[in-house]
Motif scaffolding. Structure first.
Motif, mmCIF file in Angstrom:
data_model
loop_
_atom_site.group_PDB
_atom_site.id
_atom_site.type_symbol
_atom_site.label_atom_id
_atom_site.label_comp_id
_atom_site.label_asym_id
_atom_site.label_seq_id
_atom_site.Cartn_x
_atom_site.Cartn_y
_atom_site.Cartn_z
ATOM 1 N N THR A 157 -1.530 5.689 8.982
ATOM 2 C CA THR A 157 -1.641 7.118 8.690
ATOM 3 C C THR A 157 -0.319 7.734 8.779
ATOM 4 O OG1 THR A 157 -3.906 7.090 9.258
ATOM 5 C CG2 THR A 157 -2.909 9.196 9.221
ATOM 6 N N TRP A 158 0.152 7.185 10.045
ATOM 7 C CA TRP A 158 1.727 7.741 10.451
ATOM 8 C C TRP A 158 2.669 7.380 9.184
ATOM 9 C CZ3 TRP A 158 6.301 5.357 12.301
ATOM 10 C CH2 TRP A 158 7.236 6.032 12.982
ATOM 11 N N MET A 159 2.792 6.069 8.939
ATOM 12 C CA MET A 159 3.591 5.834 7.733
ATOM 13 C C MET A 159 3.348 6.184 6.375
ATOM 14 S SD MET A 159 4.447 1.659 8.819
ATOM 15 C CE MET A 159 2.580 1.077 8.880
ATOM 16 N N SER A 160 2.126 6.457 6.100
ATOM 17 C CA SER A 160 1.774 7.056 5.009
ATOM 18 C C SER A 160 2.253 8.462 4.936
ATOM 19 C CB SER A 160 0.230 6.998 4.670
ATOM 20 O OG SER A 160 -0.175 5.669 4.574
ATOM 21 N N THR A 161 2.133 9.146 5.805
ATOM 22 C CA THR A 161 2.773 10.481 6.024
ATOM 23 C C THR A 161 4.227 10.588 5.752
ATOM 24 O OG1 THR A 161 1.236 11.371 7.637
ATOM 25 C CG2 THR A 161 2.989 12.638 7.512
ATOM 26 N N ILE A 162 4.825 9.623 6.337
ATOM 27 C CA ILE A 162 6.275 9.767 6.046
ATOM 28 C C ILE A 162 6.560 9.246 4.572
ATOM 29 C CG2 ILE A 162 8.664 7.983 6.645
ATOM 30 C CD1 ILE A 162 7.301 7.867 9.552
ATOM 31 N N VAL A 163 5.834 8.160 4.001
ATOM 32 C CA VAL A 163 6.068 7.989 2.823
ATOM 33 C C VAL A 163 5.841 9.203 1.772
ATOM 34 C CG1 VAL A 163 5.042 6.491 0.835
ATOM 35 C CG2 VAL A 163 5.683 5.419 2.979
ATOM 36 N N ARG A 164 4.855 9.995 2.034
ATOM 37 C CA ARG A 164 4.524 11.031 1.334
ATOM 38 C C ARG A 164 5.560 12.191 1.372
ATOM 39 N NH1 ARG A 164 0.620 15.611 3.281
ATOM 40 N NH2 ARG A 164 2.571 15.361 4.642
ATOM 41 N N ARG A 224 0.885 -1.322 -0.009
ATOM 42 C CA ARG A 224 -0.048 0.070 0.144
ATOM 43 C C ARG A 224 1.053 1.327 0.014
ATOM 44 N NH1 ARG A 224 -4.590 1.458 4.534
ATOM 45 N NH2 ARG A 224 -5.008 3.529 3.707
ATOM 46 N N LEU A 225 1.984 1.382 0.780
ATOM 47 C CA LEU A 225 2.642 2.313 0.987
ATOM 48 C C LEU A 225 3.495 2.620 -0.474
ATOM 49 C CD1 LEU A 225 4.152 1.947 4.555
ATOM 50 C CD2 LEU A 225 2.382 3.600 3.642
ATOM 51 N N TYR A 226 4.094 1.631 -0.989
ATOM 52 C CA TYR A 226 4.612 1.781 -2.277
ATOM 53 C C TYR A 226 3.713 2.361 -3.375
ATOM 54 C CZ TYR A 226 6.489 0.303 -6.916
ATOM 55 O OH TYR A 226 6.995 0.157 -8.252
ATOM 56 N N GLY A 227 2.250 1.655 -3.268
ATOM 57 C CA GLY A 227 1.376 2.274 -4.466
ATOM 58 C C GLY A 227 1.055 3.997 -4.133
ATOM 59 N N LEU A 284 11.862 5.326 -8.584
ATOM 60 C CA LEU A 284 11.907 6.602 -7.715
ATOM 61 C C LEU A 284 10.980 6.284 -6.582
ATOM 62 C CD1 LEU A 284 11.525 9.557 -9.947
ATOM 63 C CD2 LEU A 284 13.627 8.647 -8.991
ATOM 64 N N ALA A 285 9.618 5.542 -6.793
ATOM 65 C CA ALA A 285 8.862 5.112 -5.741
ATOM 66 C C ALA A 285 9.558 4.000 -4.886
ATOM 67 C CB ALA A 285 7.605 4.408 -6.185
ATOM 68 N N GLU A 286 10.486 3.174 -5.344
ATOM 69 C CA GLU A 286 11.392 2.304 -4.679
ATOM 70 C C GLU A 286 12.168 3.049 -3.738
ATOM 71 O OE1 GLU A 286 12.739 -0.226 -7.584
ATOM 72 O OE2 GLU A 286 10.981 -1.268 -8.004
ATOM 73 N N ILE A 328 2.749 9.333 -6.554
ATOM 74 C CA ILE A 328 3.302 10.630 -6.246
ATOM 75 C C ILE A 328 4.460 11.011 -7.353
ATOM 76 C CG2 ILE A 328 4.605 12.214 -4.882
ATOM 77 C CD1 ILE A 328 3.103 11.059 -2.314
ATOM 78 N N LEU A 329 5.159 10.052 -7.345
ATOM 79 C CA LEU A 329 6.468 9.882 -8.103
ATOM 80 C C LEU A 329 6.318 9.464 -9.731
ATOM 81 C CD1 LEU A 329 8.794 8.814 -5.421
ATOM 82 C CD2 LEU A 329 8.814 10.962 -6.557
ATOM 83 N N ARG A 330 5.272 8.729 -9.874
ATOM 84 C CA ARG A 330 5.277 7.829 -11.171
ATOM 85 C C ARG A 330 6.174 7.206 -11.880
ATOM 86 N NH1 ARG A 330 1.835 13.567 -12.738
ATOM 87 N NH2 ARG A 330 0.119 12.898 -11.687
#
Length: 180
Positions: free
Chosen positions: A64-71, A22-25, A36-38, A30-32
């Motif tokens: 939510t916390w991890m998604s914020t970091i990934v973003r 999910r976080l990779y998605g 870069l996503a990796e 964002i990066l397309r």
């Protein structure tokens, strides 16, 4: 998340396996670009490992916390790669020419700069593509050797050797043009 906060590698592995698709998605949206996503995902999980002890259950769900970091890491990667240009052919020649232009130079100065830029571009074109890319990142994008190594996913020693050898070749090429 608690296990990761205690630096439990098994718990962290389970957290990774449960959340990474999910976080990779998210990073990919964002990066397309997959690479870069990796990169963003890897940096994110390093940050999650380093800061899991700072996670506060009452403020946000773990995802939510991890998604914020990934973003945030994705935006960092996007900023780093935004101005990255392929250093081949006409694009490289144009980049060299733009770098060497002086807005207050006289026509004679511009002609001399233009000749020198063309000579540099010709000598750069004679380098191996990977070496040319390493030199371009170091000198035209002002990256340190360590940053070039990370960007190209190569050992630091390899990058230093490529750049050093390329500079010698460039010197030989440019001095040969001047004397010949």
């Amino acid at each position: 998340m608690r296990g990761a906060a205690l630096k439990d590698a098994v718990a962290f592995r389970k957290l990774y396996e449960a959340s990474s698709p999910r976080l990779y998605g998210l990073a990919l949206r964002i990066l397309r670009r997959r690479e870069l996503a990796e990169e963003a995902l890897q940096e994110s999980f390093v940050a999650i490992w380093d800061h899991a002890r700072d996670y506060q259950e009452g403020l946000a769900a773990p995802m939510t916390w991890m998604s914020t970091i990934v973003r945030n890491k994705s935006f960092d990667v996007l900023r780093r790669h935004r101005h990255e240009a392929e250093l081949d052919g006409v694009e490289f020649d144009d980049a060299v020419m733009a770098t060497l232009r002086d807005p207050v130079a006289s026509p004679a100065d511009l002609h001399q700069l233009s000749s020198e830029a063309k000579a540099l571009a010709a000598c750069m074109a004679a380098l191996d593509e990977q070496h040319r890319h390493a030199v371009g990142l170091a000198f035209f994008h002002d990256l340190s050797h360590s940053e070039v190594a990370r960007r190209l996913a190569l050992p630091l020693g390899t990058v230093k050797t490529w750049i050093r050898r390329s500079l010698v070749r460039l010197h030989d090429c440019l001095t040969g043009r001047r004397t010949g």
